[in-house]
Design a protein around this motif. Structure first.
Motif, mmCIF file in Angstrom:
data_model
loop_
_atom_site.group_PDB
_atom_site.id
_atom_site.type_symbol
_atom_site.label_atom_id
_atom_site.label_comp_id
_atom_site.label_asym_id
_atom_site.label_seq_id
_atom_site.Cartn_x
_atom_site.Cartn_y
_atom_site.Cartn_z
ATOM 1 N N GLY A 272 0.683 -1.050 0.165
ATOM 2 C CA GLY A 272 -0.017 0.025 0.178
ATOM 3 C C GLY A 272 0.869 1.294 0.085
ATOM 4 N N SER A 273 0.554 2.368 -0.623
ATOM 5 C CA SER A 273 1.198 3.381 -0.548
ATOM 6 C C SER A 273 0.073 4.760 -0.313
ATOM 7 C CB SER A 273 1.701 3.679 -1.960
ATOM 8 O OG SER A 273 2.429 4.999 -2.020
ATOM 9 N N ALA A 274 0.579 5.562 0.411
ATOM 10 C CA ALA A 274 -0.361 6.876 0.699
ATOM 11 C C ALA A 274 -0.606 7.605 -0.523
ATOM 12 C CB ALA A 274 0.480 7.644 1.710
ATOM 13 N N SER A 275 0.536 7.885 -1.384
ATOM 14 C CA SER A 275 0.345 8.480 -2.818
ATOM 15 C C SER A 275 -0.560 7.569 -3.676
ATOM 16 C CB SER A 275 1.602 8.597 -3.382
ATOM 17 O OG SER A 275 2.345 7.632 -3.527
ATOM 18 N N ARG A 276 -0.636 6.476 -3.628
ATOM 19 C CA ARG A 276 -1.145 5.510 -4.726
ATOM 20 C C ARG A 276 -2.776 5.387 -4.100
ATOM 21 N NH1 ARG A 276 0.402 -0.532 -5.596
ATOM 22 N NH2 ARG A 276 2.277 0.658 -6.871
ATOM 23 N N TRP A 277 -2.943 5.340 -2.699
ATOM 24 C CA TRP A 277 -4.419 5.574 -2.064
ATOM 25 C C TRP A 277 -4.880 6.710 -2.650
ATOM 26 C CZ3 TRP A 277 -2.797 3.722 3.206
ATOM 27 C CH2 TRP A 277 -2.609 2.229 3.209
ATOM 28 N N GLN A 278 -4.002 8.108 -2.676
ATOM 29 C CA GLN A 278 -4.587 9.165 -2.923
ATOM 30 C C GLN A 278 -5.015 9.239 -4.410
ATOM 31 O OE1 GLN A 278 -2.047 12.177 -1.585
ATOM 32 N NE2 GLN A 278 -3.535 13.760 -1.395
ATOM 33 N N GLU A 279 -4.197 8.743 -5.174
ATOM 34 C CA GLU A 279 -4.641 8.595 -6.708
ATOM 35 C C GLU A 279 -6.096 8.283 -7.148
ATOM 36 O OE1 GLU A 279 -1.400 6.665 -8.421
ATOM 37 O OE2 GLU A 279 0.104 8.268 -8.181
ATOM 38 N N GLU A 299 -7.656 -10.676 4.656
ATOM 39 C CA GLU A 299 -8.214 -12.040 4.424
ATOM 40 C C GLU A 299 -7.192 -12.991 4.104
ATOM 41 O OE1 GLU A 299 -9.759 -10.795 0.795
ATOM 42 O OE2 GLU A 299 -11.791 -9.708 1.485
ATOM 43 N N LYS A 300 -5.895 -12.389 4.115
ATOM 44 C CA LYS A 300 -4.799 -13.460 3.755
ATOM 45 C C LYS A 300 -3.867 -13.899 5.007
ATOM 46 C CE LYS A 300 -4.184 -12.034 -1.120
ATOM 47 N NZ LYS A 300 -3.319 -11.305 -2.092
ATOM 48 N N ALA A 301 -4.400 -13.075 6.186
ATOM 49 C CA ALA A 301 -3.806 -13.184 7.401
ATOM 50 C C ALA A 301 -3.578 -14.630 7.696
ATOM 51 C CB ALA A 301 -4.694 -12.430 8.293
ATOM 52 N N PRO A 302 -2.318 -14.757 8.143
ATOM 53 C CA PRO A 302 -1.332 -13.712 8.685
ATOM 54 C C PRO A 302 -0.597 -13.294 7.463
ATOM 55 C CG PRO A 302 -0.467 -15.876 9.513
ATOM 56 C CD PRO A 302 -1.731 -16.042 8.749
ATOM 57 N N SER A 303 -0.312 -11.877 7.530
ATOM 58 C CA SER A 303 0.160 -11.246 6.455
ATOM 59 C C SER A 303 0.830 -9.915 7.012
ATOM 60 C CB SER A 303 -0.785 -10.838 5.478
ATOM 61 O OG SER A 303 -1.821 -9.904 5.908
ATOM 62 N N ILE A 304 1.610 -9.106 6.029
ATOM 63 C CA ILE A 304 2.422 -8.107 6.461
ATOM 64 C C ILE A 304 1.578 -7.065 5.259
ATOM 65 C CG2 ILE A 304 4.499 -6.933 5.969
ATOM 66 C CD1 ILE A 304 5.974 -9.295 6.886
ATOM 67 N N LEU A 305 1.300 -5.841 5.830
ATOM 68 C CA LEU A 305 0.834 -4.739 5.065
ATOM 69 C C LEU A 305 1.940 -3.625 5.046
ATOM 70 C CD1 LEU A 305 -1.309 -3.066 3.318
ATOM 71 C CD2 LEU A 305 -2.105 -2.603 5.299
ATOM 72 N N PHE A 306 2.507 -3.360 4.050
ATOM 73 C CA PHE A 306 3.551 -2.432 3.716
ATOM 74 C C PHE A 306 2.923 -1.236 3.298
ATOM 75 C CE2 PHE A 306 7.019 -0.491 1.305
ATOM 76 C CZ PHE A 306 7.933 -0.059 2.341
ATOM 77 N N ILE A 307 2.860 -0.138 4.206
ATOM 78 C CA ILE A 307 2.523 1.375 3.970
ATOM 79 C C ILE A 307 3.703 2.226 3.584
ATOM 80 C CG2 ILE A 307 0.974 3.333 4.490
ATOM 81 C CD1 ILE A 307 -0.363 1.570 6.190
ATOM 82 N N ASP A 308 3.930 2.275 1.985
ATOM 83 C CA ASP A 308 5.073 3.411 1.659
ATOM 84 C C ASP A 308 4.844 4.699 1.891
ATOM 85 O OD1 ASP A 308 7.505 3.904 0.896
ATOM 86 O OD2 ASP A 308 7.322 3.306 -1.122
#
Length: 649
Positions: A272-279, A299-308
């Motif tokens: 995930g990316s703050a700028s991508r979400w904003q787009e 849904e895919k837990a356990p998982s890692i959500l990366f927020i750039d």
């Protein structure tokens, strides 16, 4: 060593000062002990009864790890009931299994080629991956053995096979002798593996491939262990560290680290990316895109959500025409991080360049409350990054050029360097090698011998003054024979091991100032004057000494007056300019300590010359070598006390 405390989890060995008398382990066994203790930290409780399987990597040698595991077990389990159930799955038989069940305790090693069967899983309470040795393990082992922590020593402990380390480091042999013997013999060449037996490459990097990330790597391995324990039901999700904020300059590899972390933890990575979400569009679409990423991770837990680029959110206190919009976005993010429905099974990794711009609520407990800063990689890390991207191994002379030319490089910079070198090799129909990489480095100019000698005089002066006044133990001295064309940087360095618990008294600061001026003092005594490089830059010797004297006189009340100003290095220049009396007292302090440093150089001129001669020959001296040279050439100070008169007989 574990302390017997009922039900309390014990700290892994590299986080705790151990009693040397209770650790009769060789250096490689201690390194293996660190990896075993880290893998079994969930069972690191006195009296624990468990049968656990450690799945090894190719970086494994059973005799060393068996001794390490046996020591770990003897400290945790009841030694009177434990019969040494440390085995390999390939060597296990029914008698061994019966002993393990009788003792209710065993550590079994499974090699990568061994296929764990269903019966093995039934016998084992847990199956835990055994991580390879790391830079941190090597540095800790060197520190425990009282050996210099240099890039060469660390690299030696990380690259030599366990079997050679085991044979070199023996109880009857000093660790320094073992390292010297390993260096004197040619490196072993591993037998070539038939092409048909080579396993396919991994889908991406793991934490073992990442270098220059400091404590972030250790946190990643801890997370991988926690997720493994969560999957097997040993712990609940509330015991998992489910959020971290990573900050650092662009190009240090924050995104690559997230990929390696997910591969090591064997969980999906959702980007995930703050700028991508904003787009995505207007506020509703923005929030919808952000919630979609969290929903996918859940849904895919356990998982890692990366927020750039998480610092793009800013803070809710900002006042501009977009403030209402961003407040709504930040509020929604806070709800997703720890709202009414907690993010069970989702680890959030936020990455940013400017953590100070981030809203403080995002960094509160239960959200991204752990912050780890990633700095630019050091020389050893840059070498490892080069090996990761190119597969090229350089000789010592090439590494010296590479270290100097790539100082200040990020991982992305080194990747670009390798890409350019590979393109040049491809154009010439050649295989990429060290020469292609060296040719693409920034231009280097070799320093004349007279300049190298002056560098040695300066750095040896620092080391000698520090030794004589007892300021700190000299850990390392290095000088360079090359400089980058058109760039100013320090070409010599002395590293000190300063006792953190020592009181910062007036004497301490005076000694620190004298050590800062030790290089200038040596130049004056040898050449009659000192060079421009000792001043001008904020990190230069005279600048640092001036700042220390300003703090002592104007901020700490240790000078001519108890009247002080607030400690603020940014304001020190203004203080000196606006207060002539303060400037005069600072000058007096500097002059006094310079004279003290010069008198030490004069008295110990033989020791200083011996240090200079040796440093010019080898370019680097360890703490042991520095102390040995000074001890051999040191002149005892003359006592000014009057001798006692003998009674007449």
């Amino acid at each position: 060593m574990p302390i017997k405390q009922s039900g309390k989890r014990l700290r892994v060995p590299w986080r705790k000062k151990l009693d040397e008398n209770d650790l009769p382990l060789t250096l490689p066994v201690y390194m293996a002990y660190c990896t075993v203790a880290g893998a079994l930290r969930s069972f690191n409780r006195v009296g624990t009864k468990t049968i656990v399987t450690l799945v090894t990597t190719d970086d494994f040698y059973f005799p060393v790890f068996a001794e390490a595991a046996r020591f770990f077990a003897s400290q945790i389990w009841d030694g009177q009931r434990f019969h040494g159930n440390i085995l390999q799955w390939t060597d296990k038989n029914f008698r061994h299994e019966a002993e393990a069940l009788r003792d209710e305790r065993a550590i079994l090693f499974a090699s990568p080629s061994y296929q764990i069967q269903e019966d093995d899983l039934l016998l084992s309470d847990a199956v835990v991956p055994l991580r390879p040795r790391t830079i941190r393990h090597a540095e800790t082992a060197l520190r425990r053995a009282q050996l210099p922590i240099t890039d060469e020593n660390v690299e030696l402990l990380l690259t030599e096979p366990w079997s050679r380390l085991s044979r070199a480091f023996q109880d009857r042999r000093h660790p320094l002798q073992a390292i010297q013997r390993l260096r004197s013999l040619p490196k072993s060449i591993p037998p070539e593996v038939p092409r048909a037996e080579v396993s396919p490459p991994a889908a991406g990097p793991t934490l073992a491939d990442m270098h220059g990330y400091g404590s972030l790597i250790e946190w990643g391995y801890d997370l991988a262990q926690d997720i493994s324990d969560f999957k097997t039901g040993i712990i609940t999700w509330s015991d998992v560290d489910n959020g971290v904020l990573i900050s650092g300059p662009p190009g240090v590899g924050k995104t690559m680290f997230a990929t390696a972390l997910a591969n090591t933890c064997a969980v999906p990575l959702i980007y995930g990316s703050a700028s991508r979400w904003q787009e995505a569009g207007a506020l509703d679409e923005h929030l919808k895109a952000m919630r979609a990423s969290f929903s996918e991770a859940k849904e895919k837990a356990p998982s890692i959500l990366f927020i750039d680029e998480i610092d793009v959110f800013g803070a809710r206190g900002e006042r501009d025409r977009n403030s209402a919009y961003m407040r709504s976005v930040i509020t929604a993010l806070l709800q997703l991080l720890d709202g009414f429905e907690r993010r069970e099974g989702v680890v959030v990794v936020g990455a940013c360049n400017y953590p100070d711009l981030l809203d403080s609520a995002i960094k509160r407990s239960g959200r991204l409350d752990r912050h780890i800063a990633v700095t630019l990689p050091d020389a050893a890390s840059r070498r490892s990054i080069l090996k990761l991207h190119s597969g090229v191994t350089m000789c010592s002379a090439d590494f010296e050029l590479f270290d100097l030319a790539t100082q200040g490089f990020t991982g992305a910079d080194i990747e670009r360097l390798v890409r350019d070198a590979r393109r040049a090799a491809r154009r010439q129909s050649e295989t990429l090698d060290a020469d292609h990489i060296i040719r693409h480095l920034r231009p280097l100019i070799k320093l004349p011998e007279t300049y190298v000698h002056a560098l040695a005089v300066h750095e040896a002066g620092h080391a000698l003054v520090s030794h004589e006044i007892g300021y700190a133990k000299v850990a390392d001295i290095r000088i360079s024979r090359w400089r980058v064309d058109g760039e100013y940087r320090a070409l010599g360095i002395v590293e000190y091991d300063v006792d953190a618990d020592r009181p910062r008294t007036k004497t301490f600061f005076e000694n620190a100032i004298a050590v800062c001026l030790g290089g200038i003092a040596a130049e004056i005594e040898v050449f009659g004057s000192f060079s421009q490089g000792a001043a001008g830059d904020e990190a230069a010797d005279l600048n640092r000494a001036t700042e220390l004297a300003t703090a002592m006189e104007g901020a700490f009340g240790m000078g001519h007056t108890l009247s002080v100003e607030k400690f603020s290095p940014d304001a020190f220049g203004t203080m000196r300019t606006s207060n002539p009396e303060l400037r005069r007292e600072i000058h007096n302090v500097l002059a006094k300590e310079l004279e003290r440093a010069k008198s030490i150089i004069r008295l110990q001129r033989a020791a200083h010359e011996a240090l200079v001669t040796r440093l010019v020959d080898v370019d680097q001296l360890s703490a042991v070598e520095v102390a040995d040279i000074i001890r051999k050439h040191r002149r005892p100070p003359v006592s000014l006390a009057k001798p006692e008169r003998r009674a007449a007989t």
